[in-house]
Write an enzyme that holds these catalytic residues in place. Structure first.
Site, PDB file in Angstrom:
ATOM      1  N   ASN A   7       1.244  -0.920  -0.281  1.00  0.00           N
ATOM      2  CA  ASN A   7       0.080  -0.081   0.085  1.00  0.00           C
ATOM      3  C   ASN A   7       0.926   1.410  -0.072  1.00  0.00           C
ATOM      4  O   ASN A   7       1.952   1.820   0.959  1.00  0.00           O
ATOM      5  CB  ASN A   7      -0.660  -0.033   1.489  1.00  0.00           C
ATOM      6  CG  ASN A   7      -1.820   1.100   1.402  1.00  0.00           C
ATOM      7  OD1 ASN A   7      -1.686   2.244   1.002  1.00  0.00           O
ATOM      8  ND2 ASN A   7      -2.795   0.975   1.964  1.00  0.00           N
ATOM      9  N   HIS A  10       0.803   6.308   2.223  1.00  0.00           N
ATOM     10  CA  HIS A  10       1.151   7.225   3.061  1.00  0.00           C
ATOM     11  C   HIS A  10       2.169   8.178   2.162  1.00  0.00           C
ATOM     12  O   HIS A  10       2.576   8.579   2.543  1.00  0.00           O
ATOM     13  CB  HIS A  10       2.441   6.046   3.845  1.00  0.00           C
ATOM     14  CG  HIS A  10       1.373   5.411   5.330  1.00  0.00           C
ATOM     15  ND1 HIS A  10       1.014   6.309   5.427  1.00  0.00           N
ATOM     16  CD2 HIS A  10       1.398   4.417   5.043  1.00  0.00           C
ATOM     17  CE1 HIS A  10       0.080   5.246   6.986  1.00  0.00           C
ATOM     18  NE2 HIS A  10       0.098   4.586   6.260  1.00  0.00           N
ATOM     19  N   HIS A  43      -5.720   3.465  -1.459  1.00  0.00           N
ATOM     20  CA  HIS A  43      -7.597   3.752  -1.097  1.00  0.00           C
ATOM     21  C   HIS A  43      -7.783   5.257  -1.190  1.00  0.00           C
ATOM     22  O   HIS A  43      -6.589   5.719  -0.755  1.00  0.00           O
ATOM     23  CB  HIS A  43      -7.459   3.448   0.189  1.00  0.00           C
ATOM     24  CG  HIS A  43      -9.080   4.166   1.153  1.00  0.00           C
ATOM     25  ND1 HIS A  43      -9.015   3.594   2.241  1.00  0.00           N
ATOM     26  CD2 HIS A  43      -9.351   4.372   0.563  1.00  0.00           C
ATOM     27  CE1 HIS A  43     -10.306   3.967   3.190  1.00  0.00           C
ATOM     28  NE2 HIS A  43     -10.335   3.925   1.441  1.00  0.00           N
ATOM     29  N   ARG A  45      -9.525   8.384  -0.664  1.00  0.00           N
ATOM     30  CA  ARG A  45     -10.442   8.133  -0.156  1.00  0.00           C
ATOM     31  C   ARG A  45     -11.365   9.510  -0.446  1.00  0.00           C
ATOM     32  O   ARG A  45     -10.834  10.572  -1.292  1.00  0.00           O
ATOM     33  CB  ARG A  45      -9.960   9.187   1.329  1.00  0.00           C
ATOM     34  CG  ARG A  45      -9.386   8.115   2.007  1.00  0.00           C
ATOM     35  CD  ARG A  45      -8.484   8.183   3.551  1.00  0.00           C
ATOM     36  NE  ARG A  45      -8.395   6.586   4.501  1.00  0.00           N
ATOM     37  CZ  ARG A  45      -9.634   6.939   5.285  1.00  0.00           C
ATOM     38  NH1 ARG A  45     -10.800   7.726   5.836  1.00  0.00           N
ATOM     39  NH2 ARG A  45      -9.048   5.852   6.783  1.00  0.00           N
ATOM     40  N   ARG A  49      -7.543  13.032   0.898  1.00  0.00           N
ATOM     41  CA  ARG A  49      -5.805  12.780   1.655  1.00  0.00           C
ATOM     42  C   ARG A  49      -4.472  12.315   1.685  1.00  0.00           C
ATOM     43  O   ARG A  49      -3.794  12.587   1.886  1.00  0.00           O
ATOM     44  CB  ARG A  49      -6.552  12.408   3.664  1.00  0.00           C
ATOM     45  CG  ARG A  49      -5.957  11.295   3.718  1.00  0.00           C
ATOM     46  CD  ARG A  49      -5.905  10.805   5.505  1.00  0.00           C
ATOM     47  NE  ARG A  49      -7.385  10.836   5.846  1.00  0.00           N
ATOM     48  CZ  ARG A  49      -7.930  10.174   7.310  1.00  0.00           C
ATOM     49  NH1 ARG A  49      -7.062   9.716   7.139  1.00  0.00           N
ATOM     50  NH2 ARG A  49      -9.226  10.566   7.184  1.00  0.00           N
ATOM     51  N   GLU A  70      -9.097   0.648  -3.083  1.00  0.00           N
ATOM     52  CA  GLU A  70      -9.691  -0.349  -1.524  1.00  0.00           C
ATOM     53  C   GLU A  70     -10.610   1.324  -1.884  1.00  0.00           C
ATOM     54  O   GLU A  70     -10.211   2.471  -2.600  1.00  0.00           O
ATOM     55  CB  GLU A  70      -8.989   0.559  -0.846  1.00  0.00           C
ATOM     56  CG  GLU A  70      -8.117  -0.320  -0.220  1.00  0.00           C
ATOM     57  CD  GLU A  70      -7.477  -0.485   1.561  1.00  0.00           C
ATOM     58  OE1 GLU A  70      -7.716   0.541   1.713  1.00  0.00           O
ATOM     59  OE2 GLU A  70      -6.342  -1.171   1.342  1.00  0.00           O
ATOM     60  N   THR A 101      -8.185   3.060   8.592  1.00  0.00           N
ATOM     61  CA  THR A 101      -9.281   2.484   8.703  1.00  0.00           C
ATOM     62  C   THR A 101      -9.993   1.776   9.860  1.00  0.00           C
ATOM     63  O   THR A 101      -8.639   0.530  10.485  1.00  0.00           O
ATOM     64  CB  THR A 101      -8.952   1.231   7.141  1.00  0.00           C
ATOM     65  OG1 THR A 101      -8.864   1.810   6.258  1.00  0.00           O
ATOM     66  CG2 THR A 101     -10.234   1.010   6.939  1.00  0.00           C
ATOM     67  N   GLU A 152     -10.816  -9.868   2.927  1.00  0.00           N
ATOM     68  CA  GLU A 152      -9.578  -9.309   3.324  1.00  0.00           C
ATOM     69  C   GLU A 152     -10.041  -9.478   4.861  1.00  0.00           C
ATOM     70  O   GLU A 152     -10.756  -8.317   5.399  1.00  0.00           O
ATOM     71  CB  GLU A 152      -9.057  -7.677   2.772  1.00  0.00           C
ATOM     72  CG  GLU A 152      -7.881  -7.800   3.691  1.00  0.00           C
ATOM     73  CD  GLU A 152      -7.302  -6.010   3.450  1.00  0.00           C
ATOM     74  OE1 GLU A 152      -7.680  -5.925   2.393  1.00  0.00           O
ATOM     75  OE2 GLU A 152      -6.419  -6.101   4.307  1.00  0.00           O
ATOM     76  N   HIS A 192      -3.472  -5.137   7.751  1.00  0.00           N
ATOM     77  CA  HIS A 192      -4.317  -4.447   9.136  1.00  0.00           C
ATOM     78  C   HIS A 192      -3.168  -4.494   9.678  1.00  0.00           C
ATOM     79  O   HIS A 192      -3.102  -5.549  10.660  1.00  0.00           O
ATOM     80  CB  HIS A 192      -5.322  -4.032   9.270  1.00  0.00           C
ATOM     81  CG  HIS A 192      -4.988  -2.031   9.863  1.00  0.00           C
ATOM     82  ND1 HIS A 192      -5.674  -1.599   8.769  1.00  0.00           N
ATOM     83  CD2 HIS A 192      -4.646  -1.611  11.068  1.00  0.00           C
ATOM     84  CE1 HIS A 192      -5.561  -0.328   9.825  1.00  0.00           C
ATOM     85  NE2 HIS A 192      -5.012  -0.165  10.918  1.00  0.00           N
TER      86      HIS A 192
HETATM   87  N1  PXP Z   1      -6.004  -3.429   3.936  1.00  0.00           N
HETATM   88  C1  PXP Z   1      -6.846  -2.313   4.240  1.00  0.00           C
HETATM   89  C2  PXP Z   1      -8.180  -2.485   3.865  1.00  0.00           C
HETATM   90  C3  PXP Z   1      -6.504  -0.530   5.002  1.00  0.00           C
HETATM   91  O1  PXP Z   1      -7.438  -0.310   4.912  1.00  0.00           O
HETATM   92  C4  PXP Z   1      -5.212  -0.690   5.666  1.00  0.00           C
HETATM   93  C5  PXP Z   1      -5.239   0.490   5.797  1.00  0.00           C
HETATM   94  O2  PXP Z   1      -4.534   1.447   4.191  1.00  0.00           O
HETATM   95  C6  PXP Z   1      -4.334  -1.469   5.378  1.00  0.00           C
HETATM   96  C7  PXP Z   1      -4.831  -3.002   4.806  1.00  0.00           C
HETATM   97  C8  PXP Z   1      -2.885  -2.320   5.331  1.00  0.00           C
HETATM   98  O3  PXP Z   1      -2.587  -2.171   6.559  1.00  0.00           O
HETATM   99  P1  PXP Z   1      -1.246  -1.225   7.340  1.00  0.00           P
HETATM  100  O4  PXP Z   1      -0.772   0.485   6.716  1.00  0.00           O
HETATM  101  O5  PXP Z   1      -1.662  -0.922   9.154  1.00  0.00           O
HETATM  102  O6  PXP Z   1      -0.529  -3.104   6.655  1.00  0.00           O
END
Ligand code: PXP
Length: 248
Positions: A7, A10, A43, A45, A49, A70, A101, A152, A192
């Site tokens: 992901n 960030h 994602h 949003r 953001r 996402e 999330t 998921e 997550h």
């Molecule tokens: N899966 C989903 C659905 C999420 O919303 C997130 C957070 O953006 C993640 C996975 C990844 O989580 P993390 O950034 O804690 O690895």
């Protein structure tokens, strides 16, 4: 081996904090893929953001591996997702005031809307539609009933457990959920809070997971050691060999 999707939200957060054009999530995604990621997650949003529509369009063109979009069920974002038709669309809950999330979808309470969005996504050419849910049997059954073909599992409670015993308990619950999901013919993803340290226990206890989505741990490590090394270390972790410094 379990697929590793990274992901890149960030990177967008950092860029947007200074209202700059860099660092670019598109460049980060390319680096992740070069280092061995099987795909990229973002994602979009409602408040934009981190990831913007510009990022979505370019990532759709440039990501070679699997693209996981996402999204919430907000109308405009659903239309954009249908328009770009990623390989995988993951429906997640979204609240403006949350930092990230929090919690999974309440599929049982929002079944009608989720079902209708799911069918729109399939009609637009999205092959895999996943719901991000807590490892609760009723939510898993509702996910399959609403037409998703993937799920998921939310690993946040596992990741946040404060003792090893509590973490093992959460992992067992995820394992049961993964079995229930398989029985319902759902492809199982997870994410997550997964990181270099907690992944071995997760993998040992929940072996049925086809794909993991990891953001924060890899980006946090990348700041210090570089994206290439951070992604390769996560790959090594998934392969069952510990990286040199698995502290987080
Ligand atoms: N899966 C989903 C659905 C999420 O919303 C997130 C957070 O953006 C993640 C996975 C990844 O989580 P993390 O950034 O804690 O690895």
């Amino acid at each position: 081996m379990t697929n590793l999707l990274i992901n890149v939200d960030h990177i967008g957060t950092l860029r947007n904090a200074r209202e700059e054009t860099f660092p670019d999530p598109v460049h980060a995604a390319a680096r992740c893929e070069q280092a061995g990621a099987d795909g990229i997650v973002f994602h979009l949003r409602e408040d934009r953001r981190h990831i913007t529509e510009r990022d979505v369009r370019i990532l759709t063109e440039t990501v070679n591996g699997k693209l996981d979009f996402e999204l919430s069920t907000e109308e405009e974002v659903v239309s954009i997702c249908c328009d770009v038709a990623p390989d995988l669309a993951t429906l997640v809950p979204e609240r403006r005031e949350e930092v990230t999330t929090e919690g999974g979808l309440d599929v049982t309470a929002n079944r009608q809307r989720l079902e209708s969005v799911t069918h729109r996504l399939y009609d637009a050419g999205v092959d895999q539609v996943s719901f991000f849910v807590d490892p609760a049997p009723a939510q898993i059954e509702a996910t399959a009933a609403a037409g998703a073909n993937c799920i998921e599992l939310h690993t946040g409670d596992f990741a946040n457990a404060s003792t090893e015993a509590a973490q093992r308990k959460e992992a067992e619950q995820l394992a049961t959920a993964a079995r229930t999901a398989h029985e319902a013919d759902l492809r199982v993803h997870a994410g997550h809070g997964l990181n270099y340290k907690n992944f071995p226990l997760f993998q040992e206890t929940v072996p049925q997971v086809a794909e993991v989505s990891i953001g924060f741990a890899v980006m946090a490590r990348a700041i210090l050691v570089g994206m290439d090394r951070a992604v390769r270390d996560m790959r090594t972790t998934i392969a069952g060999t510990e990286p040199r410094n698995p502290r987080s």
